[in-house]
Design a protein around this motif. Structure first.
Motif, PDB file in Angstrom:
ATOM      1  N   VAL A 123      13.001  10.823 -22.479  1.00 56.63           N
ATOM      2  CA  VAL A 123      12.192   9.956 -21.619  1.00 56.63           C
ATOM      3  C   VAL A 123      10.736  10.299 -21.912  1.00 56.63           C
ATOM      4  O   VAL A 123      10.333  11.459 -21.784  1.00 56.63           O
ATOM      5  N   THR A 124       9.975   9.302 -22.323  1.00 58.58           N
ATOM      6  CA  THR A 124       8.571   9.500 -22.634  1.00 58.58           C
ATOM      7  C   THR A 124       7.740   8.555 -21.770  1.00 58.58           C
ATOM      8  O   THR A 124       7.983   7.348 -21.755  1.00 58.58           O
ATOM      9  N   VAL A 125       6.790   9.140 -21.048  1.00 57.40           N
ATOM     10  CA  VAL A 125       5.947   8.354 -20.146  1.00 57.40           C
ATOM     11  C   VAL A 125       4.509   8.463 -20.634  1.00 57.40           C
ATOM     12  O   VAL A 125       3.933   9.557 -20.632  1.00 57.40           O
ATOM     13  N   ALA A 126       3.947   7.351 -21.034  1.00 53.82           N
ATOM     14  CA  ALA A 126       2.574   7.322 -21.521  1.00 53.82           C
ATOM     15  C   ALA A 126       1.617   7.042 -20.364  1.00 53.82           C
ATOM     16  O   ALA A 126       1.938   6.287 -19.447  1.00 53.82           O
ATOM     17  N   SER A 127       0.445   7.651 -20.453  1.00 52.14           N
ATOM     18  CA  SER A 127      -0.544   7.466 -19.380  1.00 52.14           C
ATOM     19  C   SER A 127      -1.335   6.189 -19.580  1.00 52.14           C
ATOM     20  O   SER A 127      -1.299   5.571 -20.620  1.00 52.14           O
TER      21      SER A 127
END
Length: 127
Positions: A123-127
């Motif tokens: 799971v990758t969450v970009a700002s």
């Protein structure tokens, strides 16, 4: 042997939602407390949510309370982790795991109590 196969996850923007699923086979799913762990780069694996096999009581790590929801469907032999309001610090590989040693109405926070593990999903969450 209980086999756990994960699906879901991916790359999203901060504030988005994702759902992880973990389908079990091989043994009786309802005999197991289930947990979702995560491991971020350079950090130890941590328990973020758990659900008991009796009464589906739940546990959440403080940083995910109010944003993540763990649930289980014993008929479908599947545990879910619904994640909303995702933050960059939620970026990690997420693992589901099964535990039969702990109290049927509780859960364990110890990795060593979980006998079976899913393969992990990023799971990758970009700002």
């Amino acid at each position: 042997q209980l086999q756990l196969v994960q699906s879901g996850g991916g790359s999203v923007q901060a504030g988005d939602s994702l759902r992880l699923s973990c389908a079990a086979s091989g043994l009786t799913f309802s005999d197991y407390n289930m947990g979702w762990f995560r491991q971020a780069p350079g950090k130890e694996r941590e328990l973020v949510a758990a659900i008991s096999r009796r009464m589906s009581r739940t546990y959440y790590e403080d940083s995910v309370k109010g944003r993540f929801t763990i649930s289980r469907n014993n008929y479908a032999s599947t545990v879910y982790l619904q994640m909303k309001s995702l933050k960059p610090e939620d970026t990690a590989v997420y693992y589901c795991a099964a535990d039969r040693r702990s109290n049927a109405y509780g859960w364990s926070t110890l990795e060593s109590d979980y006998d079976f593990w899913g393969q992990g999903r990023q799971v990758t969450v970009a700002s």
